[in-house]
Motif scaffolding. Sequence first.
Motif, mmCIF file in Angstrom:
data_model
loop_
_atom_site.group_PDB
_atom_site.id
_atom_site.type_symbol
_atom_site.label_atom_id
_atom_site.label_comp_id
_atom_site.label_asym_id
_atom_site.label_seq_id
_atom_site.Cartn_x
_atom_site.Cartn_y
_atom_site.Cartn_z
ATOM 1 N N CYS A 135 -45.572 -49.958 31.618
ATOM 2 C CA CYS A 135 -46.294 -51.115 31.086
ATOM 3 C C CYS A 135 -47.753 -50.749 30.806
ATOM 4 N N ASN A 136 -48.375 -50.065 31.755
ATOM 5 C CA ASN A 136 -49.768 -49.644 31.561
ATOM 6 C C ASN A 136 -49.897 -48.695 30.378
ATOM 7 N N ASP A 137 -48.916 -47.802 30.200
ATOM 8 C CA ASP A 137 -48.938 -46.877 29.059
ATOM 9 C C ASP A 137 -48.869 -47.649 27.732
ATOM 10 N N LYS A 138 -48.021 -48.678 27.694
ATOM 11 C CA LYS A 138 -47.906 -49.483 26.464
ATOM 12 C C LYS A 138 -49.200 -50.233 26.183
ATOM 13 N N ILE A 139 -49.825 -50.745 27.243
ATOM 14 C CA ILE A 139 -51.095 -51.464 27.070
ATOM 15 C C ILE A 139 -52.169 -50.506 26.553
ATOM 16 N N LYS A 140 -52.201 -49.284 27.095
ATOM 17 C CA LYS A 140 -53.192 -48.303 26.647
ATOM 18 C C LYS A 140 -52.936 -47.870 25.207
ATOM 19 N N SER A 141 -51.660 -47.859 24.798
ATOM 20 C CA SER A 141 -51.364 -47.490 23.409
ATOM 21 C C SER A 141 -51.881 -48.558 22.445
ATOM 22 N N LEU A 142 -51.921 -49.818 22.913
ATOM 23 C CA LEU A 142 -52.497 -50.883 22.085
ATOM 24 C C LEU A 142 -53.992 -50.652 21.885
ATOM 25 N N LYS A 143 -54.635 -50.123 22.920
ATOM 26 C CA LYS A 143 -56.077 -49.833 22.840
ATOM 27 C C LYS A 143 -56.337 -48.771 21.776
ATOM 28 N N LYS A 144 -55.477 -47.737 21.757
ATOM 29 C CA LYS A 144 -55.650 -46.661 20.780
ATOM 30 C C LYS A 144 -55.487 -47.165 19.355
ATOM 31 N N GLN A 145 -54.612 -48.171 19.198
ATOM 32 C CA GLN A 145 -54.408 -48.750 17.867
ATOM 33 C C GLN A 145 -55.583 -49.640 17.467
ATOM 34 N N GLY A 146 -56.404 -50.007 18.458
ATOM 35 C CA GLY A 146 -57.577 -50.822 18.170
ATOM 36 C C GLY A 146 -57.270 -52.301 18.002
ATOM 37 N N ASP A 147 -56.088 -52.725 18.456
ATOM 38 C CA ASP A 147 -55.685 -54.120 18.281
ATOM 39 C C ASP A 147 -56.283 -55.060 19.328
ATOM 40 N N ILE A 148 -56.750 -54.492 20.443
ATOM 41 C CA ILE A 148 -57.113 -55.327 21.584
ATOM 42 C C ILE A 148 -58.434 -54.869 22.176
ATOM 43 N N SER A 149 -59.171 -55.828 22.745
ATOM 44 C CA SER A 149 -60.465 -55.502 23.351
ATOM 45 C C SER A 149 -60.275 -54.896 24.739
ATOM 46 N N GLU A 150 -61.350 -54.279 25.234
ATOM 47 C CA GLU A 150 -61.339 -53.675 26.569
ATOM 48 C C GLU A 150 -61.033 -54.717 27.645
ATOM 49 N N ASP A 151 -61.618 -55.913 27.507
ATOM 50 C CA ASP A 151 -61.412 -56.974 28.498
ATOM 51 C C ASP A 151 -59.946 -57.379 28.585
ATOM 52 N N GLU A 152 -59.291 -57.507 27.441
ATOM 53 C CA GLU A 152 -57.875 -57.879 27.435
ATOM 54 C C GLU A 152 -57.018 -56.792 28.096
ATOM 55 N N ILE A 153 -57.354 -55.553 27.844
ATOM 56 C CA ILE A 153 -56.625 -54.437 28.449
ATOM 57 C C ILE A 153 -56.812 -54.461 29.962
ATOM 58 N N LYS A 154 -58.047 -54.682 30.396
ATOM 59 C CA LYS A 154 -58.341 -54.743 31.832
ATOM 60 C C LYS A 154 -57.554 -55.885 32.482
ATOM 61 N N LYS A 155 -57.540 -57.053 31.832
ATOM 62 C CA LYS A 155 -56.803 -58.209 32.365
ATOM 63 C C LYS A 155 -55.304 -57.904 32.439
ATOM 64 N N GLY A 156 -54.781 -57.249 31.410
ATOM 65 C CA GLY A 156 -53.364 -56.888 31.389
ATOM 66 C C GLY A 156 -53.002 -55.935 32.515
ATOM 67 N N GLU A 157 -53.859 -54.930 32.731
ATOM 68 C CA GLU A 157 -53.612 -53.975 33.807
ATOM 69 C C GLU A 157 -53.703 -54.644 35.178
ATOM 70 N N GLU A 158 -54.640 -55.561 35.341
ATOM 71 C CA GLU A 158 -54.766 -56.293 36.607
ATOM 72 C C GLU A 158 -53.543 -57.174 36.846
ATOM 73 N N GLU A 159 -53.058 -57.800 35.795
ATOM 74 C CA GLU A 159 -51.889 -58.687 35.911
ATOM 75 C C GLU A 159 -50.636 -57.893 36.293
ATOM 76 N N ILE A 160 -50.442 -56.741 35.669
ATOM 77 C CA ILE A 160 -49.256 -55.937 36.004
ATOM 78 C C ILE A 160 -49.372 -55.410 37.437
ATOM 79 N N GLN A 161 -50.595 -55.135 37.889
ATOM 80 C CA GLN A 161 -50.770 -54.691 39.275
ATOM 81 C C GLN A 161 -50.439 -55.828 40.240
#
Length: 185
Positions: A135-161
Amino acid sequence: MIKDILNVANEKMVKTTVVLKKELASLKAGRANPAILDKIEVEYYGTVTPISQLANISVPEPRILAIQPWDKNSIKDIEKAILKSDLGINPNNDGEMIRLIIPELTEETRKDLVKNIKKDGEECKVAIRSIRRDCNDKIKSLKKQGDISEDEIKKGEEEIQRKTDSFIKEVDKLVENKEKEIMAI
């Protein structure tokens, strides 16, 4: 996007814990539990069929399972399947029904069962952590595509944790409860 990834991860974690619950339910713990027959399949008219689809399974006494086949002709096949299984219980067949007397567990057997339960729990936790990593790998791949902000990625990683921690606590609780059940005399 992140919500979809989290939902898929949640579904996978739920399925993983359901598998553990079924595995723990199928262990014999010195008490009669119809779930111990779930893995046993019977050769019935050329088709491999679970016992629960061929017979009524009841618990007339705390340490006895009664298997009442709907078709009396299948009683020998059911008996044969139980003997072939790793259950380690000899069935008593009276021509009408099969009775399984669940033996008391020795201290050594109890300790071995607990060891296996803990191993199953650890395997389940490893699977949950693997789902988190994917799940974290998929979220990070969204970051590379530039579709999502850093804050959203951080929130997603916190939620999966948070989800991972919650499911691991559930696994620990399941293992602990089964351990208490088995060690109770």
